[in-house]
Design a protein around this motif. Sequence first.
Motif, PDB file in Angstrom:
ATOM      1  N   TRP A  38       0.828  -1.200   0.000  1.00  0.00           N
ATOM      2  CA  TRP A  38       0.000   0.000   0.000  1.00  0.00           C
ATOM      3  C   TRP A  38       0.868   1.257   0.000  1.00  0.00           C
ATOM      4  O   TRP A  38       2.043   1.204   0.331  1.00  0.00           O
ATOM      5  CB  TRP A  38      -0.947  -0.028   1.218  1.00  0.00           C
ATOM      6  N   PRO A  83       0.044   1.445  -8.111  1.00  0.00           N
ATOM      7  CA  PRO A  83       0.298   0.031  -7.812  1.00  0.00           C
ATOM      8  C   PRO A  83       0.604  -0.801  -9.069  1.00  0.00           C
ATOM      9  O   PRO A  83       1.396  -1.730  -9.026  1.00  0.00           O
ATOM     10  CB  PRO A  83      -1.003  -0.418  -7.151  1.00  0.00           C
ATOM     11  N   GLY A 113      -4.145  -5.166  -1.113  1.00  0.00           N
ATOM     12  CA  GLY A 113      -3.176  -4.996  -2.189  1.00  0.00           C
ATOM     13  C   GLY A 113      -2.540  -6.275  -2.694  1.00  0.00           C
ATOM     14  O   GLY A 113      -1.713  -6.226  -3.605  1.00  0.00           O
TER      15      GLY A 113
END
Length: 349
Positions: A38, A83, A113
Amino acid sequence: MLDHEQILIRRGPRSGLPVILAVHSTVLGPAAGGLRLWRYPDWRDGLSDALRLSAAMTLKFAAAGLAIGGGKTVVALPHDAQPDSIARHDVLYDVAEAIDSLGGKYAVGPDVGTTPDDMAVIGEVTTHVFCKPQALGGSGDSSPHTARGTLAALRAVTRHLYGDPSLKGRRMALIGLGHVGEHLARLLAAEGADLTVTDIDPAKRSIADELGAAWQSPEDILTTDADILIPAALGGVLTPQVVPNLRCRAITGPANNQLDTAEVGDLLHQRGITWIPDYIASAGGVINAGTTELHGFTPDQALTRVNAIESTVTDLLTTATTLGITPAQAAHDLAHRHLRTAKAQHTPG
Ligand code: PHE
């Protein structure tokens, strides 16, 4: 005081990212806890998160009566990272090597995540990993089980409030439609709950439309008029500032670390709002993974154990009423009873 048994921090040799592995306690057994990938303003914020989350995992396993300790891994991405743009394989190998270096003291699982496919990659390097895809011998995605366990908790809270566990027509305000939140939304819709949902990603609105749920902005939903507020996104949503404005009778959800500060628990109690700790309501995922992967439970046996969260929460509410304490205190006492017993058994003499 340092509460944690061991904290490993290293710059991932491949990814260059901070890999933070916190083993809070192995009193009950080797530790487990998810890998959170994250964004953080600073990697030290990721460290604080890992410390808090790993301590909560100790309570989660202890309260669930599992012989597993608490840990967590955080890979702190820069605050502006996308990400998708990170070299995922490199990150996962960096994490896997760090886990392997602890020699079995800690095993990882999925978290915010990360997914079972990521666990498969980690499993190329180390055996200390939960929730690999079922095709690879793991127990797969833990989020449906977490959602199922939260549903059980919600039934107990509903019975406590209204004398009847049925969720039909009960006004539920669900914050977050991520892995667990979406499963939970579907379960609640199937139970006939009167559902209001939100997510920081506006595209998730299509899920609300599909389920016939109302949609509210993430800011407004916190103070919406509801029977139960269900935090299912990131932690820290319950702040001292928000408590006076809440218009719900209870708060029960799977998000880890919901209270911004510990005093918020007391503020909620003073307002007469029943709060069930996240480590109780979110235990379904680890109960399923732990019992099937370590103890050979069948999926049905694991489901029975996950559904037993309903009676756990009922017991906590009864104990709290009888002793004049909060359910949070009752949950803390339950977890610490298990920890004390285990410690006494380990102490020589
Ligand atoms: N995200 C899970 C949790 O916080 C982590 C986990 C799942 C850990 C399964 C171990 C096994 O509960």
